[in-house]
Design an enzyme around this catalytic site. Structure first.
Site, PDB file in Angstrom:
ATOM      1  N   ASP A   9     -35.118 -43.707 -16.749  1.00  0.00           N
ATOM      2  CA  ASP A   9     -35.060 -45.169 -16.850  1.00  0.00           C
ATOM      3  C   ASP A   9     -36.167 -45.608 -17.816  1.00  0.00           C
ATOM      4  OD1 ASP A   9     -37.468 -45.226 -15.449  1.00  0.00           O
ATOM      5  OD2 ASP A   9     -36.723 -46.481 -13.806  1.00  0.00           O
ATOM      6  N   CYS A  66     -38.738 -41.373 -14.227  1.00  0.00           N
ATOM      7  CA  CYS A  66     -38.814 -42.822 -14.024  1.00  0.00           C
ATOM      8  C   CYS A  66     -40.308 -43.155 -13.956  1.00  0.00           C
ATOM      9  CB  CYS A  66     -38.022 -43.284 -12.791  1.00  0.00           C
ATOM     10  SG  CYS A  66     -38.666 -42.759 -11.193  1.00  0.00           S
ATOM     11  N   GLY A  67     -40.662 -44.335 -13.480  1.00  0.00           N
ATOM     12  CA  GLY A  67     -42.072 -44.712 -13.491  1.00  0.00           C
ATOM     13  C   GLY A  67     -42.915 -43.799 -12.617  1.00  0.00           C
ATOM     14  N   THR A  68     -42.443 -43.576 -11.399  1.00  0.00           N
ATOM     15  CA  THR A  68     -43.165 -42.724 -10.457  1.00  0.00           C
ATOM     16  C   THR A  68     -42.566 -41.335 -10.335  1.00  0.00           C
ATOM     17  OG1 THR A  68     -41.754 -43.518  -8.682  1.00  0.00           O
ATOM     18  CG2 THR A  68     -43.841 -44.690  -9.011  1.00  0.00           C
ATOM     19  N   HIS A  99     -39.025 -21.122  -4.076  1.00  0.00           N
ATOM     20  CA  HIS A  99     -38.585 -21.221  -2.682  1.00  0.00           C
ATOM     21  C   HIS A  99     -37.410 -22.169  -2.473  1.00  0.00           C
ATOM     22  CE1 HIS A  99     -42.633 -19.700  -0.796  1.00  0.00           C
ATOM     23  NE2 HIS A  99     -42.117 -18.855  -1.675  1.00  0.00           N
ATOM     24  N   ARG A 133     -35.106 -14.729   2.220  1.00  0.00           N
ATOM     25  CA  ARG A 133     -35.138 -15.682   3.342  1.00  0.00           C
ATOM     26  C   ARG A 133     -34.990 -17.122   2.846  1.00  0.00           C
ATOM     27  NH1 ARG A 133     -40.220 -14.414   1.967  1.00  0.00           N
ATOM     28  NH2 ARG A 133     -41.887 -15.966   2.050  1.00  0.00           N
ATOM     29  N   HIS A 134     -35.366 -17.347   1.611  1.00  0.00           N
ATOM     30  CA  HIS A 134     -35.261 -18.712   1.069  1.00  0.00           C
ATOM     31  C   HIS A 134     -33.810 -19.116   0.855  1.00  0.00           C
ATOM     32  CE1 HIS A 134     -39.535 -18.627   0.782  1.00  0.00           C
ATOM     33  NE2 HIS A 134     -39.481 -17.545   0.028  1.00  0.00           N
TER      34      HIS A 134
HETATM   35  C1  RB5 Z   1     -39.197 -49.380 -12.725  1.00  0.00           C
HETATM   36  O1  RB5 Z   1     -40.058 -50.448 -12.919  1.00  0.00           O
HETATM   37  C2  RB5 Z   1     -39.727 -48.467 -11.620  1.00  0.00           C
HETATM   38  O2  RB5 Z   1     -39.570 -49.071 -10.388  1.00  0.00           O
HETATM   39  C3  RB5 Z   1     -39.010 -47.141 -11.674  1.00  0.00           C
HETATM   40  O3  RB5 Z   1     -39.176 -46.553 -12.914  1.00  0.00           O
HETATM   41  C4  RB5 Z   1     -39.477 -46.080 -10.677  1.00  0.00           C
HETATM   42  O4  RB5 Z   1     -40.859 -45.967 -10.677  1.00  0.00           O
HETATM   43  C5  RB5 Z   1     -38.939 -46.164  -9.326  1.00  0.00           C
HETATM   44  O5  RB5 Z   1     -39.152 -45.296  -8.494  1.00  0.00           O
END
Ligand code: RB5
Length: 148
Positions: A9, A66-68, A99, A133-134
């Site tokens: 994104d 994405c951002g996070t 694993h 085992r995995h």
């Molecule tokens: C977008 O602003 C942000 O929310 C998205 O990239 C992400 O971090 C969501 O988990």
């Protein structure tokens, strides 16, 4: 070797571009499912076609941004057959292959810098699944999908 699926994104766009350039440098083929311009978009919409390509066997694995890294990993893990790991440390990137036989690595463009991201990508791409085992645990994980 099959291509790798890339998707991001807007929050992960710049990091995807850095990783994409790295893949070019090491001669690794990829299919870029966007976003191609960094315009605001929704991470589930970006994750779905890349993950579908992995499940269909058209792509070897997915690198998602994405951002996070969290939203796109949540999206990816809704898709049957995807085992996505959101991580920002090398131990997790290595062991989610060893694993968990992870087939999607999710990175946060607002969490990790390009140098670390490339290190994590290389670890993810070059580490084999240990099986044994995995595999039993992966089979149980897959069985959870049948619960709907
Ligand atoms: C977008 O602003 C942000 O929310 C998205 O990239 C992400 O971090 C969501 O988990």
């Amino acid at each position: 070797m099959k291509p790798i699926a890339l998707a991001a994104d807007h929050g992960g766009f710049e990091l995807k571009e850095a990783v994409r350039k790295h893949l070019d440098e090491i001669g690794q083929a990829y299919t870029d499912f966007g976003t191609l311009d960094g315009a605001s978009c929704d991470y589930p919409d970006m994750a779905a076609p890349a993950c579908d390509a992995v499940v269909a066997g058209d792509c070897r694995c997915a690198l998602l941004f994405c951002g996070t890294g969290v939203g796109i990993s949540m999206s990816a893990n809704k898709i049957h057959g995807i085992r996505a790991c959101c991580c920002s440390d090398s131990f997790s990137a290595e062991y989610t292959r060893r694993h968990n036989d992870a087939n999607a690595l999710c990175l946060g463009g607002r969490v990790v810098g390009p140098g670390l991201a490339i290190q994590l990508v290389d670890l993810f791409l070059n580490t084999p699944f240990e099986g044994g085992r995995h595999q039993r645990r992966i089979d149980k994980l897959t069985a959870l999908e049948a619960r709907g």
